[in-house]
Structure formats: structure tokens, C-alpha cells
Design an enzyme around this catalytic site. Structure first.
Site, PDB file in Angstrom:
ATOM      1  N   ARG A  81      -6.297  -4.650  20.393  1.00  8.94           N
ATOM      2  CA  ARG A  81      -7.353  -3.971  19.654  1.00  8.94           C
ATOM      3  C   ARG A  81      -7.107  -4.055  18.141  1.00  8.94           C
ATOM      4  O   ARG A  81      -8.042  -4.179  17.357  1.00  8.94           O
ATOM      5  CB  ARG A  81      -7.455  -2.506  20.112  1.00  8.94           C
ATOM      6  CG  ARG A  81      -8.762  -1.861  19.707  1.00  8.94           C
ATOM      7  CD  ARG A  81      -8.881  -0.447  20.251  1.00  8.94           C
ATOM      8  NE  ARG A  81      -7.991   0.489  19.565  1.00  8.94           N
ATOM      9  CZ  ARG A  81      -8.157   1.815  19.552  1.00  8.94           C
ATOM     10  NH1 ARG A  81      -9.156   2.361  20.225  1.00  8.94           N
ATOM     11  NH2 ARG A  81      -7.320   2.610  18.926  1.00  8.94           N
ATOM     12  N   TYR A 120     -21.600  -2.345  18.999  1.00 10.81           N
ATOM     13  CA  TYR A 120     -21.036  -1.241  18.213  1.00 10.81           C
ATOM     14  C   TYR A 120     -20.673  -1.604  16.777  1.00 10.81           C
ATOM     15  O   TYR A 120     -20.224  -0.761  16.010  1.00 10.81           O
ATOM     16  CB  TYR A 120     -19.842  -0.607  18.924  1.00 10.81           C
ATOM     17  CG  TYR A 120     -18.658  -1.500  19.216  1.00 10.81           C
ATOM     18  CD1 TYR A 120     -17.625  -1.634  18.313  1.00 10.81           C
ATOM     19  CD2 TYR A 120     -18.551  -2.171  20.434  1.00 10.81           C
ATOM     20  CE1 TYR A 120     -16.525  -2.425  18.590  1.00 10.81           C
ATOM     21  CE2 TYR A 120     -17.458  -2.960  20.727  1.00 10.81           C
ATOM     22  CZ  TYR A 120     -16.445  -3.084  19.800  1.00 10.81           C
ATOM     23  OH  TYR A 120     -15.363  -3.871  20.085  1.00 10.81           O
ATOM     24  N   HIS A 206     -19.762   5.170  23.525  1.00 11.01           N
ATOM     25  CA  HIS A 206     -18.717   4.145  23.677  1.00 11.01           C
ATOM     26  C   HIS A 206     -17.749   4.438  24.813  1.00 11.01           C
ATOM     27  O   HIS A 206     -17.435   3.588  25.635  1.00 11.01           O
ATOM     28  CB  HIS A 206     -17.936   3.989  22.362  1.00 11.01           C
ATOM     29  CG  HIS A 206     -16.823   2.990  22.440  1.00 11.01           C
ATOM     30  ND1 HIS A 206     -15.555   3.314  22.893  1.00 11.01           N
ATOM     31  CD2 HIS A 206     -16.777   1.669  22.161  1.00 11.01           C
ATOM     32  CE1 HIS A 206     -14.795   2.237  22.867  1.00 11.01           C
ATOM     33  NE2 HIS A 206     -15.509   1.225  22.432  1.00 11.01           N
ATOM     34  N   ARG A 209     -13.265   8.816  24.955  1.00  9.67           N
ATOM     35  CA  ARG A 209     -12.333   9.014  23.838  1.00  9.67           C
ATOM     36  C   ARG A 209     -13.052   8.923  22.495  1.00  9.67           C
ATOM     37  O   ARG A 209     -12.552   9.437  21.497  1.00  9.67           O
ATOM     38  CB  ARG A 209     -11.141   8.061  23.915  1.00  9.67           C
ATOM     39  CG  ARG A 209     -11.455   6.596  23.901  1.00  9.67           C
ATOM     40  CD  ARG A 209     -10.182   5.752  24.139  1.00  9.67           C
ATOM     41  NE  ARG A 209     -10.501   4.467  24.725  1.00  9.67           N
ATOM     42  CZ  ARG A 209     -10.929   3.412  24.048  1.00  9.67           C
ATOM     43  NH1 ARG A 209     -11.094   3.475  22.755  1.00  9.67           N
ATOM     44  NH2 ARG A 209     -11.195   2.285  24.688  1.00  9.67           N
ATOM     45  N   HIS A 231     -17.783   2.852  28.512  1.00 10.61           N
ATOM     46  CA  HIS A 231     -16.443   2.410  28.939  1.00 10.61           C
ATOM     47  C   HIS A 231     -15.738   3.621  29.547  1.00 10.61           C
ATOM     48  O   HIS A 231     -15.762   4.704  28.956  1.00 10.61           O
ATOM     49  CB  HIS A 231     -15.583   2.004  27.740  1.00 10.61           C
ATOM     50  CG  HIS A 231     -15.985   0.757  27.029  1.00 10.61           C
ATOM     51  ND1 HIS A 231     -16.247   0.722  25.680  1.00 10.61           N
ATOM     52  CD2 HIS A 231     -16.129  -0.507  27.449  1.00 10.61           C
ATOM     53  CE1 HIS A 231     -16.530  -0.510  25.299  1.00 10.61           C
ATOM     54  NE2 HIS A 231     -16.477  -1.282  26.363  1.00 10.61           N
ATOM     55  N   GLU A 234     -10.310   2.547  31.395  1.00 13.66           N
ATOM     56  CA  GLU A 234      -9.850   1.161  31.331  1.00 13.66           C
ATOM     57  C   GLU A 234      -8.330   1.083  31.276  1.00 13.66           C
ATOM     58  O   GLU A 234      -7.724   0.147  31.783  1.00 13.66           O
ATOM     59  CB  GLU A 234     -10.463   0.462  30.100  1.00 13.66           C
ATOM     60  CG  GLU A 234     -10.068  -1.011  29.973  1.00 13.66           C
ATOM     61  CD  GLU A 234     -10.697  -1.713  28.784  1.00 13.66           C
ATOM     62  OE1 GLU A 234     -11.372  -1.033  27.979  1.00 13.66           O
ATOM     63  OE2 GLU A 234     -10.525  -2.941  28.673  1.00 13.66           O
ATOM     64  N   HIS A 268     -15.624  -0.955  33.504  1.00 13.70           N
ATOM     65  CA  HIS A 268     -14.212  -1.022  33.929  1.00 13.70           C
ATOM     66  C   HIS A 268     -13.923  -0.044  35.086  1.00 13.70           C
ATOM     67  O   HIS A 268     -13.683  -0.492  36.187  1.00 13.70           O
ATOM     68  CB  HIS A 268     -13.228  -0.777  32.773  1.00 13.70           C
ATOM     69  CG  HIS A 268     -13.429  -1.686  31.605  1.00 13.70           C
ATOM     70  ND1 HIS A 268     -13.377  -3.051  31.732  1.00 13.70           N
ATOM     71  CD2 HIS A 268     -13.719  -1.447  30.300  1.00 13.70           C
ATOM     72  CE1 HIS A 268     -13.612  -3.610  30.551  1.00 13.70           C
ATOM     73  NE2 HIS A 268     -13.823  -2.660  29.672  1.00 13.70           N
ATOM     74  N   ASP A 319     -17.490  -9.231  28.795  1.00 11.99           N
ATOM     75  CA  ASP A 319     -16.777  -8.312  27.910  1.00 11.99           C
ATOM     76  C   ASP A 319     -16.256  -8.991  26.641  1.00 11.99           C
ATOM     77  O   ASP A 319     -17.012  -9.242  25.723  1.00 11.99           O
ATOM     78  CB  ASP A 319     -15.652  -7.628  28.702  1.00 11.99           C
ATOM     79  CG  ASP A 319     -15.053  -6.431  27.978  1.00 11.99           C
ATOM     80  OD1 ASP A 319     -15.526  -6.106  26.879  1.00 11.99           O
ATOM     81  OD2 ASP A 319     -14.118  -5.808  28.507  1.00 11.99           O
TER      82      ASP A 319
HETATM   83 ZN    ZN Z   1     -16.151  -3.507  26.460  1.00 18.25          ZN
END
Ligand code: ZN
Length: 452
Positions: A81, A120, A206, A209, A231, A234, A268, A319
Site C-alpha cells: 500500500r 477513490y 471504502h 476502517r 472492502h 481483507e 474480498h 482489483d
Molecule cells: Zn480493492
């Protein structure tokens, strides 16, 4: 009116030969079997419905291969990430459009005919909104229009860095919205999709979290119709953080907070306990599985075996676009279960083709998740049709369901010869009609970004 004639085709009632399909305004109006070609254009291969791609972040196509080097610490989703945040920091709206256009061309060449773009990357690199709030959404719509792929645009609401109101990190500033800003973003996105006749607008908190529970309830109430994607579960750390703050696992918390029904797609859902797997199946929501990315990121394996046994619905998504292949997503889904259970045809049922079972389930779940009339060659459905090349060595002796098994488990993208999307002939002999232009623009873009 357009008329197409296929040597063989997978219809809702099964495989049929000499199938003539009539199309008007992008929609199938009639399907005849044992028909003569007449004035229809004839294709020698096997026609199957185009597969919906339920989950894409198209800009990530531009970083495929850039995160495959081990760092000093143990590499994980979270270190990946960081690389992704550094990459997206450089992208202009032109870059976003060029990369998306190429990603959509590749999807069509791979047999995906619709995409759920989980979008996003809204704001400028410094985090300030563009003068046009929906600038980047318009770029995604333009890219989808240029490629001719069916679009379900899913603008993402992103408000915090982690559970419990943790502040966002600098890498997240291009994603962030408050409620007013997001409302304007949704309005702008609705105007943007008007440029593509059958585009669909959904909404995407999203993740648990990245949103507060109040925000999640607000989104569900404010946009009560159309696709809702999120999401969820995951990563193991995500489950642990959620337990620490809320005392509930993410899927439990989601179901406690909003009414999760058939319009929802849970992306996910990897770390789902058996009762959570059953909860998703029972609710009629779609599990948006992205097996190739989940393997690439080391996420883990969703218990698809249990989920299907409970009547669960799933779609597949590419994805991160580390690889774009409808066949490979289905193959990876099955192989993960084979490795987990040390068996073969783990997701199959006795006496039936595993490829056909997975393909038809992913078509139906994908159509539901993207709220599009696709996933079957039948009157009233959008004319999204993929022709598999009977001349490919893996398909040389294949008939009926073996055609799907040979495509999914052996031939992969190389078997895709023609693709019709909304009745438009977008891929011919394996090549998208805008391939050269889109590829040139994509190459220039990623080379320039690499040099930054
Ligand atoms: Zn994604």
C-alpha cells in the site's frame, strides 16, 4: 438491427448449435437455434456471455510489477500500500484517463465486458478538490466510453485513516471527503455517467476502517438504491483492529450497522468465520472475490467451498490489475480451494463441469453486483458476448462445457477472439479496435511516471 450467427453458443438452457442473435440498441431482441446464417455475420467459435468484472481500481494497472521486490521488513499488503500511495501521488487526470483506457481495453480483450470501477482517487495530489469535483470520475467515464466497456461507477467515500477515527496519513489525502463534499461528488458523478448511455452509478464506502459507523448508516440512507460496494475483512490486521475498537469482526459489524441485502457487494470478505460466510450467503449479497490480487497481496483465502454450499453468490474482480484475465480469476479461485482442501474440482458438483459452474455463477453474481442486465445470451439482456476461438490448440477437440474448462484451465486470454459489448464489435481476432492508440498513450504515460 445487427444479426450475429455463432457455430455454437452457451444459452441459459445450455449449449446450442447454429445460434442466430438479433440485437437492437445494444440489447438482444431474439435468439434462434438451429438457424441458418441468412444475412447474419457468421462466427465459427463458441459464443459465451461476457463476464462482469466486479472490482477494479484502474489506475493501479500502471504500477503492475513495481512492488515485486522484497523490502527489509516482512512484505505485506501494508508495505504494498505504501508503494501504491507513492505511485498515485504522481498521477494527473490525464494519466488517470490514459491508464484506465488501457486497462479497459485489456479487460475487453480478456473477456470482461463490464467493470465496477471502485473509484477513490478524487482530488489533486495536495488533497484539494479539483475545480470540477468530479474531474477524475469524468476521466474514468471517458476511458470507459473510449474502450466501449460497460461501466458501473462506484464513487468511494473515505473519511479516516483507520478504525476509531485515526487521522488519515498523507498518502490518503487524494481520497478524503466529508459528507457535503461527497454529496457533490455523487452529483457530479451522476452528471458524468450521462455521457455513456447505459452506465450505472453505485456508491462505495471504502471499508469499515475508512468510514465511521455513522457515515456508513448515512450513506446507506442517502443512496438507498443501486449497487453498494465495500472492502471488508481483507487482512488479518484489519480484523484485529476492528475487534480492538468495536469488539466485533468487520463482517459482523457491517451487518449490525446497515441492512446488507442483494444490492451489496462485499469485496474480498477473505477472513470470514463460518458464521460470517453463512451470513453473507443468507443475505443474498454478492461476495466480490479477487483471487489473483488476493494471492499477489498475500491476503488469504475465502472459504468459497462453504459459501457455495450455502447458496452464496459471487462475482470476480481484477482489483489491482496486476493481471487482467477473466479465465485466470476463475482458475485461481478454484486452485486456492484445491490447495486448501488437497482435492480436485473443489468447487465443482458431481458429474458437472467445474468451469461452467464457476463461469455461470460469476456471470450471475457479477450482473447482480453491477446492477446490469448482462450475464446471459438471452432476449432482453445487453448484447455482451465473447467468442472463444475453436482454433486454439486447447480448444481443438473441445465441445460443450469442455470449451469453458479448456478456456479457464488452459488457454486463458489467448482463446478470446471476438468480443461484442452492447452489440458493438470491440475486439476482433483478439485485438481491441482502439488497441494501438490506447497502448501508445499508456506507454507514454507510464514511462513519464517512471522518470519522475
Ligand atoms: Zn480493492
Amino acid at each position: 438491427m445487427t444479426q450475429l450467427h455463432f457455430a455454437t453458443a452457451l444459452l441459459p438452457e445450455g449449449w446450442r448449435d447454429d445460434v442466430r442473435v438479433a440485437i437492437e440498441n445494444g440489447v438482444i431482441t431474439a435468439v434462434e437455434t438451429d438457424a441458418s446464417p441468412g444475412a447474419a455475420k457468421r462466427f465459427e467459435g463458441a459464443a459465451v456471455p461476457g463476464l462482469p468484472n466486479v472490482h477494479s481500481h484502474s489506475f493501479q494497472r500502471g504500477m503492475a510489477g513495481l512492488a515485486e521486490r522484497r523490502g527489509r521488513a516482512c512484505d505485506s499488503f501494508w508495505t504494498w500500500r505504501e508503494v501504491m500511495y507513492r505511485f498515485l501521488d504522481r498521477l494527473s487526470p490525464d494519466d488517470i484517463e490514459a491508464i484506465a483506457a488501457w486497462a479497459f481495453v485489456e479487460m475487453l480483450e480478456a473477456g470482461f465486458t463490464a467493470v465496477g470501477e471502485f473509484h477513490y482517487l478524487h482530488h489533486a495530489p495536495d488533497g484539494r478538490p479539483y475545480a470540477n469535483m468530479a474531474e477524475t470520475a469524468e476521466r474514468i467515464v471517458a476511458a470507459a466510453g473510449a474502450a466501449g466497456i460497460g461501466l458501473t461507477l462506484l464513487p468511494v467515500f473515505y473519511a479516516q485513516g483507520n478504525f476509531g477515527g485515526a487521522p488519515p496519513v498523507p498518502g490518503q489525502r487524494r481520497f478524503l471527503s466529508d459528507r457535503d463534499g461527497f454529496t457533490r461528488l455523487m452529483e457530479g458523478s451522476r452528471r458524468a455517467i450521462a455521457a455513456v448511455p447505459d452506465a450505472v452509478l453505485g456508491v462505495a464506502p471504502h471499508s469499515l476502517r475508512a468510514t465511521t459507523l455513522d457515515d456508513l448508516r448515512w450513506i446507506a440512507a442517502q443512496w438507498p438504491h443501486g449497487p453498494a460496494h465495500i472492502h471488508v475483512s481483507e487482512q488479518v490486521k484489519e480484523v484485529e483492529d476492528c475487534l480492538a475498537v468495536h469488539g466485533r469482526r468487520p463482517i459482523e459489524l457491517l451487518y449490525d450497522t446497515v441492512c446488507v441485502d442483494r444490492r451489496w457487494c462485499l469485496i474480498h470478505a477473505t477472513h470470514a468465520e463460518p458464521h460470517e460466510v453463512d451470513m453473507i450467503a443468507e443475505s443474498g449479497a454478492v461476495a466480490g472475490l479477487c483471487p489473483v490480487t488476493e494471492a499477489n497481496l498475500g491476503d488469504g483465502v475465502f472459504d468459497t467451498t462453504r459459501f457455495l454450499a450455502q447458496g452464496g453468490r459471487f462475482g470476480v474482480g481484477s482489483d489491482s490489475l496486476i493481471r487482467v484475465s477473466a479465465a485466470e480469476e476463475l482458475r485461481a479461485l478454484e486452485y486456492a480451494q484445491r490447495l486448501r482442501h488437497r482435492s480436485r474440482n473443489a468447487l465443482g458438483v458431481e458429474g458437472c463441469s467445474t468451469g461452467r459452474r464457476l463461469f455461470e455463477a460469476a456471470c450471475a453474481g457479477g450482473a447482480q453486483a453491477l446492477a446490469r442486465p448482462v450475464g446471459a445470451i438471452a432476449p432482453g439482456r445487453r448484447a455482451d458476448i465473447v467468442v472463444l476461438n475453436g482454433g486454439h490448440p486447447s480448444l481443438a477437440a473441445a465441445e460443450g462445457d469442455v470449451i469453458l474448462d479448456a478456456w479457464i484451465f488452459s488457454a486463458d486470454n489467448a482463446a478470446v477472439s471476438h468480443v461484442f459489448c452492447g452489440g458493438e464489435h470491440v475486439v476482433s481476432d483478439g485485438r481491441h479496435r482502439a488497441r494501438d492508440h490506447a497502448l501508445t498513450r499508456y506507454r507514454e504515460t507510464v514511462r513519464r511516471l517512471e522518470a519522475i
